[in-house]
Structure formats: C-alpha cells, structure tokens
Design a protein around this motif. Structure first.
Motif, PDB file in Angstrom:
ATOM      1  N   ASP B  17       0.869  -1.178   0.000  1.00 18.44           N
ATOM      2  CA  ASP B  17       0.000   0.000   0.000  1.00 18.44           C
ATOM      3  C   ASP B  17       0.903   1.224   0.000  1.00 18.44           C
ATOM      4  O   ASP B  17       1.496   1.566   1.029  1.00 18.44           O
ATOM      5  CB  ASP B  17      -0.902  -0.034   1.248  1.00 18.44           C
ATOM      6  CG  ASP B  17      -1.692   1.264   1.396  1.00 18.44           C
ATOM      7  OD1 ASP B  17      -1.699   2.069   0.440  1.00 18.44           O
ATOM      8  OD2 ASP B  17      -2.287   1.455   2.462  1.00 18.44           O
ATOM      9  N   LEU B  47      -2.778 -12.089  -2.341  1.00 20.66           N
ATOM     10  CA  LEU B  47      -4.053 -11.367  -2.431  1.00 20.66           C
ATOM     11  C   LEU B  47      -5.042 -11.928  -1.408  1.00 20.66           C
ATOM     12  O   LEU B  47      -5.769 -11.175  -0.751  1.00 20.66           O
ATOM     13  CB  LEU B  47      -4.622 -11.470  -3.849  1.00 20.66           C
ATOM     14  CG  LEU B  47      -3.844 -10.699  -4.919  1.00 20.66           C
ATOM     15  CD1 LEU B  47      -4.273 -11.125  -6.314  1.00 20.66           C
ATOM     16  CD2 LEU B  47      -4.033  -9.182  -4.750  1.00 20.66           C
ATOM     17  N   ALA B  50      -4.255 -10.744   2.093  1.00 18.99           N
ATOM     18  CA  ALA B  50      -4.597  -9.333   2.307  1.00 18.99           C
ATOM     19  C   ALA B  50      -6.094  -9.087   2.122  1.00 18.99           C
ATOM     20  O   ALA B  50      -6.580  -7.990   2.391  1.00 18.99           O
ATOM     21  CB  ALA B  50      -3.803  -8.465   1.340  1.00 18.99           C
ATOM     22  N   ARG B  52      -7.663  -8.907  -0.697  1.00 21.05           N
ATOM     23  CA  ARG B  52      -7.860  -7.985  -1.819  1.00 21.05           C
ATOM     24  C   ARG B  52      -8.024  -8.757  -3.120  1.00 21.05           C
ATOM     25  O   ARG B  52      -7.686  -9.919  -3.217  1.00 21.05           O
ATOM     26  CB  ARG B  52      -6.653  -7.040  -1.953  1.00 21.05           C
ATOM     27  CG  ARG B  52      -6.420  -6.158  -0.733  1.00 21.05           C
ATOM     28  CD  ARG B  52      -7.599  -5.234  -0.508  1.00 21.05           C
ATOM     29  NE  ARG B  52      -7.374  -4.349   0.631  1.00 21.05           N
ATOM     30  CZ  ARG B  52      -6.901  -3.106   0.530  1.00 21.05           C
ATOM     31  NH1 ARG B  52      -6.588  -2.621  -0.641  1.00 21.05           N
ATOM     32  NH2 ARG B  52      -6.750  -2.365   1.608  1.00 21.05           N
ATOM     33  N   LYS B  53      -8.523  -8.051  -4.136  1.00 21.84           N
ATOM     34  CA  LYS B  53      -8.661  -8.635  -5.468  1.00 21.84           C
ATOM     35  C   LYS B  53      -7.627  -7.999  -6.390  1.00 21.84           C
ATOM     36  O   LYS B  53      -7.255  -6.836  -6.213  1.00 21.84           O
ATOM     37  CB  LYS B  53     -10.061  -8.343  -6.019  1.00 21.84           C
ATOM     38  CG  LYS B  53     -11.173  -9.074  -5.293  1.00 21.84           C
ATOM     39  CD  LYS B  53     -12.182  -9.583  -6.325  1.00 21.84           C
ATOM     40  CE  LYS B  53     -13.208 -10.551  -5.787  1.00 21.84           C
ATOM     41  NZ  LYS B  53     -12.882 -11.242  -4.556  1.00 21.84           N
ATOM     42  N   GLU B  56      -8.186  -4.589  -7.790  1.00 22.51           N
ATOM     43  CA  GLU B  56      -7.983  -3.390  -6.967  1.00 22.51           C
ATOM     44  C   GLU B  56      -6.576  -2.819  -7.122  1.00 22.51           C
ATOM     45  O   GLU B  56      -6.306  -1.699  -6.707  1.00 22.51           O
ATOM     46  CB  GLU B  56      -8.218  -3.725  -5.490  1.00 22.51           C
ATOM     47  CG  GLU B  56      -9.651  -4.126  -5.160  1.00 22.51           C
ATOM     48  CD  GLU B  56      -9.765  -4.573  -3.701  1.00 22.51           C
ATOM     49  OE1 GLU B  56      -9.513  -3.746  -2.816  1.00 22.51           O
ATOM     50  OE2 GLU B  56     -10.075  -5.754  -3.474  1.00 22.51           O
TER      51      GLU B  56
END
Ligand SMILES: [Zn+2]
Lengths: 372, 222
Positions: B17, B47, B50, B52-53, B56
């Motif tokens: 990030d 992924l 986390a 997340r995809k 993203e």
C-alpha cells in the motif's frame, strides 16, 4: 450461436506466437507473430531466440486477436494454452501469460496438448470432428498417426517417426540443394516443375516386416544427399526440380499409404491431416486421390490453420469447455514432453465433470488397449 | 501495488500500500527450476492473505533482471498480462536495485547475483538507493582484475556469497535473495519523487547462444 463457448487460445511451443479466438466451431481471430526470419540464418529454430521473441510479441498479439475478434476479454468463457509438447522456455512464456490473463479476468484456464490442438483445429474448417477421427500430423517437429475417439479425453498414438520429422527432411534436403530455410514451401514450388518419377528414392519402413504405422525419413534424406553429391562430383548439373519432385513424392507416398492403411485397419472412415507439412500441395493431392479410392473422407484445414497457431488451441479449449472438462490449476507447468495421450492437463485435485459414459461406445472401437 | 520478481532463484511477491507505506502481504519461495509453477499460486496467496482482489491493484512492479532468462520471463510475461487484462500501470525495476535497497547500506558497496556458467550479474552502488554502474555480467575473477578494490567493498547478493574469494567484503547477515516488498517500496519511493521507472523489458545482458551452422556436411563416404 451465442451460447457456444468463447475461448482465447495461446500457442508458443516453437517459433510462432499465436493467439486465436473462437466461439465453438467458429473462428473469430487468428493473430500470429513469427520469428521464423530470425532463425533462417541458423538453419533451424534457436530456442532462446524463440523465447525472447515470444515475450516481445505475447501481449501485443493477445490484444490484436481481441481487437480482430471484436470481443471484450471479460466475455471470454475460458483461456486455453499449449502446455506441451514443445520448447520448454518458449512454452513457459505462453503458459505464464495465459495464467495471468485467466487469473486477472477470473476465467477458467485449460492447459492443452499441442498435437490434439492440431487435430481439433479442423472443427473450425469442417465442423464437429467425427468420432473417431484418424489424424496424420506432419510438421518440422512431428510426424504421427493418431487415433482420436474423443479429442478432449482419448487420443491414441498408432505410430510416429523413429528419426527425423517429415518437415525436418524437407529442411535438410532444401539445405543440400542450397534453397534456404524453411524447406517445405520452396521444395513444393520446385517440385511442380519436376518429374516425380525421375529418381527412385527409397520409401522408409515400408517392408512387410516393418512397423506398419511408424515413419523414417533419415535414410531418404541421406539417399537424396548422396545422389546430389554424386552428380556434383561427376561435374554434372543437379536437376533441382526433379530431385525436389522425386524426394517429395517419396515422402508423401509413405505418409498417405500408411495413413490410409491405418484407417482401413481401424475401420475409420475419416482422415484429417494437420501440421505445417499438410500445406504441401502434393501431399494434399495424393491424399485426396488415395482417400477417394479407399472410400475415406479427407479433411485438411486451410494451410494457415495447419501451421502452428493460436486458433487451434482455442478450438480445443472451446471443446474442453463444451464438454465440461476439468480446468487446469494455477500451478500448471509447461511440459516440453507432454505425452500425446494427455489432451489436456486437468487440476490433479480438481473435481472431474467428465461424463465419459456418453462416449463409451467409441472407446471400444478397436478393442485394443493402445496405452500399454 | 503488486510487486513480483523471478530474476533470482526466488519467486517473490508482495502487495504494497504505497499511500500508507506498508506491506500488506508477501510470499516467498525459492526453487530456481519452478518459477512458472510457483508464481501464480504466490500471487493468489498474497491477495488472499490481504483480502484484496487483483482488480484493486493499480500498479504492477516487476523485476526486469538481469537474471537467468527462463525464470526472468515468467515474471515479465505475468506482470505484462495482468496489466494488459486489467488496464493497470506496469513498471520495471532493475532486480539488483531491489537487493541493494533491501541492504539499507549507506556506504559504497557491490551487488552480485548468480548468473550461472561461473559468472555473476553485478553493479556498484554509492548507497542503497544509488547505482553507479550499469548492470553487467562477468566472471568474478575478471571483475577483480578490472577493479582490484572490489574485494574491499561490502558485497550483498547470492553471487557475492557464492564467490566469497573475490567478494571478500560479503555481508552474510544481509538478505541475499530478492524481496518483492523491498522492490515495491523502492518503486513507490521513485514514483513519489516523480521519477520514471523502466519499461517491463528484460535485461538479458547476454546474446542468445546461437551459431550459424558451418557449411553443409558431405554424407557420401570417401
Ligand atoms: Zn505443431
């Protein structure tokens, strides 16, 4: 028919970066980037040069195919890729890109067999493959006779070359004649002006005790080279057209004779011919004649679909989707020696949706277990 | 930001990030012969961890080598295909720069990775962020002959560990393998400074092994 599977196929097993898109049996796009010119001065495909060219061409070729087909990547029903056999480093570029595309788009991945793809491509030309289909695959890399009761699950090797591939023999003879690389098209061209009966070159493995379906082209290649050298040593001019025609006649004679015999022996009434050498005009003409005489229906796709391309991979992928075959795993390896008996590489931990019962009747066809 | 590198024996993936300057998840596997099999499962694991995809992700960062070609191409083909499929930006970073950055060194030093065939990929750095020579591939003995001071410099990377007789200043306590987390932080830092990163093209440094065949060989026995 919009409900037929829309599949993108990637092929990088040798020197062509191919990306094809099909909907069921309909060809929508066939984009190819070739590195053949880079290899020409080396007289054959250089694996590292091919791999580098694949990486350069991979994504642009995918984008070109999507544009040509006029479809959005998100509408795909699957991504298929040649998992083998082929050059390891070259295969890996395509496999990596295919996995990444499939993963990014959330689509199923199908790692498929290059040889089975060469057969399945004919569905784009002549519709559904008859079951079983007899296939003669001839190119610079392969010369095999295959019996395919079910192209997605059951492909049986009947015979193959014990030395050089047919296309290799064309390349080598072209080299002896100083005609450049690749040899297939240029020999075909010269042969048209020559006499196929001018020189009696040997027909390999055609004796009564020889393996009925295996091929050998190494002896022929040497015989042609010796004949040319004898002419040169005698100070005579080499009749290039006659040599090309007589050599080509010897190759196509053996190929078609054995293919027709295999059809007869196995009781198969369809023969498909694929691979780069299937573009050879004499092979096509002779196969047509002999199949007609034997009551066999011949299926040969147009030349562009015979050479390595992405459409053939997409065609087999679409058939995998249509038959609900198990998808491949994200750790799918590139397998340079993937056996022809494995039309695709299913996830070993995956649940099989294979409804094999509906195809049982054809498996019984020859009543022989050809796997053993 | 998703970072990945397959130019060394390691398959390394990190989700970073950039705004919050924190690494969300990493995966690291070392097997020089199975880059192609390991990379996608590593991406999936990162992924997943986390939550997340891939869609993203806005930026994909990939190590462009130098490194053994077959493995190197796995990372590049994957990064390029992700970016093309999802319209993400894709940035290349020299693999040696990532290893240098992870060292945190503030003095001049050298990074060397294993190039096989008794050679190393290497470059000299003024500090962890500043490379002062172009990446090169050479036998360690030739590097020493050309730059006798090399043995006195601190050295990091698996190539330095392997040829300790030349890279006598090897710092074994520092990470020898590439870390995608370091690669991501370095890329984020450079992008924040408005610097242009590399295109996702491989640094091979060697020409392909290919020889024009010698003249045609006569087959007639003499
Ligand atoms: Zn082929």
């Amino acid at each position: 028919m919009a409900d037929e599977p829309l599949v993108l196929g990637i092929e990088t097993s040798c020197d062509e970066t191919g990306v094809g898109i099909v909907r069921g049996h309909t060809l929508l796009a066939d984009a190819v980037a070739s590195s053949v010119d880079t290899h020409a001065r080396f007289g054959g495909v250089v694996p590292e040069i091919a791999s580098r060219a694949h990486l350069e061409a991979m994504v642009p070729t995918i984008e070109r195919a999507l544009k040509e087909a006029g479809v959005a990547a998100f509408d795909l029903d699957g991504v298929a890729v040649t998992a083998g056999p082929g050059l390891a480093g070259a295969l890996l570029v395509g496999v990596s890109a295919a996995k990444a595309y499939a993963y990014a788009l959330g689509k199923p991945l199908y790692g498929v067999n290059h040889l089975a793809s060469h057969i399945c491509v004919d569905q784009l030309e002549h519709g559904a493959l008859p079951e079983p289909t007899m296939a003669l695959l001839v190119s610079g890399g392969h010369s095999s006779l295959l019996l395919a009761p079910d192209i997605t699950a059951d492909v049986r090797p009947l015979g193959s070359t014990i030395d050089d591939a047919a296309g290799e023999a064309f390349d080598k003879v072209a080299r002896v004649l100083n005609l450049g690389f690749p040899g297939g098209p240029v020999i075909d061209r010269y042969a048209k002006q020559g006499d196929p009966d001018a020189i009696a070159f040997p027909r390999g493995l055609t004796g009564p005790r020889d393996a009925a379906y295996d091929f050998s082209f190494s002896g022929l290649k040497t015989a042609v080279a010796r004949w040319i050298e004898a002419k040169r040593n005698a100070g005579e001019e080499v009749p290039v057209a006659d040599v090309a025609a007589s050599f080509q006649e010897a190759v196509t004679d053996v190929l078609t004779r054995k293919a027709v015999r295999a059809c007869r022996d196995e009781g198969v009434d369809h023969l498909m011919i694929g691979g780069g050498v299937a573009a050879n005009s004499r092979l096509r003409a002779m196969a047509e004649e002999r199949c007609a005489a034997a009551g066999i229906t011949l299926r040969v796709p147009r030349p562009k679909l015979c050479t390595d391309n992405g459409a053939m991979v997409a065609a087999l992928g679409a058939e995998m989707v249509a038959r609900n075959r198990t998808t491949s795993a994200w750790d799918l390896p590139a397998d340079s020696s993937l056996p022809v008996t494995e039309p695709h590489v299913p996830d070993p931990s995956g649940h099989s949706h294979d409804d094999s019962r509906s195809h049982d009747h054809v498996h019984e066809l020859s009543r022989k277990n050809l796997y053993t | 930001m998703l970072a990945l590198d397959t130019a060394t024996p390691a398959v390394t993936v990190a989700l970073h990030d950039a705004e919050g300057d924190r690494t969300l998840a990493t995966a690291h596997k070392v097997d020089a012969r199975r880059h192609g099999e390991l990379l996608l499962p590593c991406v999936d694991a990162v992924l997943g961890e986390a939550g997340r995809k891939l869609a993203e992700v806005t930026d994909v960062v990939v190590g462009v080598g130098p490194g053994p070609y077959t493995g190197l191409r796995v990372g590049l083909a994957t990064a390029e295909a992700f970016a093309a499929a999802l319209g993400q930006r894709v940035h290349g970073v020299c693999t040696l720069d990532g290893i240098a950055y992870a060292s945190g060194l503030t003095e001049p030093f050298v990074v060397a990775t294993d190039a096989r065939r008794k050679e190393v990929y290497w470059a000299r750095y003024a500090d962890a962020r500043t490379r002062v020579t172009d990446p090169a591939v050479d036998p360690p003995a030739e590097i020493e002959a050309a730059e006798p001071q090399i043995g006195r410099l601190p050295a990091v990377g698996a190539g330095a560990v392997l040829y300790e007789s030349v890279f006598r200043g090897v710092r074994r306590e520092l990470p020898a393998d590439q870390s995608a987390a370091a690669l991501a932080r370095l890329a984020a830092e450079r992008l924040a400074r408005g610097e242009e990163l590399l295109p996702p093209r491989p640094l091979y440094l060697r020409r392909p092994d290919a020889r024009v065949p010698a003249g045609y060989k006569v087959v007639t026995p003499r």
